[in-house]
Design an enzyme around this catalytic site. Structure first.
Site, PDB file in Angstrom:
ATOM      1  N   GLN A  31       0.824  -1.199   0.000  1.00 41.12           N
ATOM      2  CA  GLN A  31       0.000   0.000   0.000  1.00 41.12           C
ATOM      3  C   GLN A  31       0.866   1.260   0.000  1.00 41.12           C
ATOM      4  OE1 GLN A  31      -3.840  -1.200   2.611  1.00 41.12           O
ATOM      5  NE2 GLN A  31      -1.903  -1.463   3.682  1.00 41.12           N
ATOM      6  N   ASP A  39       6.511   4.408  -1.729  1.00 42.41           N
ATOM      7  CA  ASP A  39       7.914   4.816  -1.604  1.00 42.41           C
ATOM      8  C   ASP A  39       8.872   4.030  -2.485  1.00 42.41           C
ATOM      9  OD1 ASP A  39       8.218   2.352  -0.148  1.00 42.41           O
ATOM     10  OD2 ASP A  39       7.619   3.398   1.688  1.00 42.41           O
ATOM     11  N   HIS A  68      -1.106   1.490  -4.557  1.00 43.88           N
ATOM     12  CA  HIS A  68      -1.407   2.920  -4.575  1.00 43.88           C
ATOM     13  C   HIS A  68      -0.443   3.717  -5.446  1.00 43.88           C
ATOM     14  CE1 HIS A  68      -3.480   2.163  -0.458  1.00 43.88           C
ATOM     15  NE2 HIS A  68      -4.243   1.840  -1.478  1.00 43.88           N
ATOM     16  N   CYS A  79       0.648  13.610 -16.603  1.00 38.98           N
ATOM     17  CA  CYS A  79      -0.214  14.716 -16.983  1.00 38.98           C
ATOM     18  C   CYS A  79      -1.653  14.224 -17.031  1.00 38.98           C
ATOM     19  CB  CYS A  79       0.189  15.284 -18.345  1.00 38.98           C
ATOM     20  SG  CYS A  79      -0.937  16.587 -18.940  1.00 38.98           S
ATOM     21  N   CYS A  94       2.774  20.320 -17.466  1.00 39.06           N
ATOM     22  CA  CYS A  94       3.205  19.426 -18.539  1.00 39.06           C
ATOM     23  C   CYS A  94       3.885  20.246 -19.625  1.00 39.06           C
ATOM     24  CB  CYS A  94       1.998  18.678 -19.098  1.00 39.06           C
ATOM     25  SG  CYS A  94       2.377  17.632 -20.533  1.00 39.06           S
ATOM     26  N   CYS A 106       1.552  19.900 -23.083  1.00 38.81           N
ATOM     27  CA  CYS A 106       0.240  20.523 -23.265  1.00 38.81           C
ATOM     28  C   CYS A 106      -0.093  21.544 -22.188  1.00 38.81           C
ATOM     29  CB  CYS A 106      -0.852  19.449 -23.303  1.00 38.81           C
ATOM     30  SG  CYS A 106      -1.198  18.682 -21.693  1.00 38.81           S
TER      31      CYS A 106
END
Length: 288
Positions: free
Chosen positions: A111, A114, A129, A137, A188, A191
């Site tokens: 979970q 890191d 996760h 982006c 980004c 865009c």
């Protein structure tokens, strides 16, 4: 590996010990589920354990709905990254990698964001996760290494690090910073869209494909070991429920109560580094 020992043939000693856990999981390939508690010995605090930060993490809707909240997030995250990405695997991470290397574990479902299981040498890792070292982006989908975005932030915000006092790092790499400081939010470069770390924020769902990978690891396993998680997050508890449905042994190692305590075959109250190291040794001894 030896044949699976029926649970009814294992008589627990007084109290739950590492030795008893080794007997319960003897010969069973392990699926290991880890939470924030495994990384505390690497300098990354738990959300809910003793000494955890009291403030709440930013939600997905907050981040996506407010430029001001995104600025607040990236300010803290930039400070936190200075320490977060220097964290190194501890004995708990290394014990899990060794169990996999020796064929005693099918892999690890974590979970945490890191990346320390990868750094420790684990080959089969399901990052439930996501990973904090990647950025995406939200408009065009372009993916970036976090290091590249950190370089952009440093260039756009000269002197920022020296202008604030760094407080305690959080499990998501964030740090509380005062309001009213000028800060250019990264965008980004293709865009000019919204950039977000490739982690599941509170209020987001774990992608179905990711959870199916976790289920696949559990399906190949004969026991589930939960290490360093209170299992407050439902995704982890779903794996526990599936292990229970299959009548697999469930070993829970944690400081403090967990949602799986009532269904655990073995419940060890203790730190994950020393407990996993001892379990690795005991399992190795038990099948020698």
């Amino acid at each position: 590996m030896s044949l699976l020992a029926p649970l009814s043939s294992v008589v627990p000693p007084t109290g739950h010990t590492i030795e008893y856990a080794a007997e319960v999981i003897r010969g069973r390939p392990l699926c290991i589920l880890t939470g924030a508690g495994i990384s505390t010995d690497s300098g990354i605090p738990d959300y809910r354990g003793e000494g955890a930060p009291k403030n709440h993490p930013m939600t997905f809707n907050e981040f996506m709905g407010s430029e001001a909240r995104r600025r607040r997030y990236w300010m803290g995250a930039h400070l936190g990254w200075m320490r977060f990405h220097h964290a190194r695997p501890n004995e708990g991470h290394l014990a899990i990698a060794d169990l996999e290397e020796r064929g005693m574990a099918t892999g690890v479902v974590t979970q945490n964001v890191d990346g320390l299981h990868h750094d420790a040498g684990s080959k089969r890792v399901v990052d439930l996760h996501g990973r904090l070292d990647r950025v995406r982006c939200m408009d065009c989908g372009q993916s970036y290494a976090r290091s590249a975005i950190e370089t952009q932030i440093s260039q756009d915000n000269p002197g920022f690090i020296d202008a604030v006092d760094e407080n305690l790092i959080r499990p998501d790499g964030d740090v509380e910073v005062p309001e009213g400081i000028d800060f250019v939010v990264p965008r980004c470069d293709l865009c000019k869209g919204v950039l977000k770390p490739e982690v599941v924020f509170f209020g987001e769902f774990v992608p179905g494909s990711v959870f199916r990978h976790a289920q696949a690891l559990l399906a190949q396993s004969g026991a589930l070991v939960v290490a360093g998680s209170s299992l407050v997050v439902n995704t982890g508890m779903r794996l526990v429920s599936q292990a229970k449905k299959r009548r697999l042994p469930i070993v829970v190692i944690n400081r403090g109560p967990t949602r799986a305590d009532q269904v655990a075959t073995v419940r060890i109250e203790g730190g994950t580094s020393e407990s996993l190291s001892a379990l690795r040794q005991a399992v190795g001894d038990s099948i020698a």
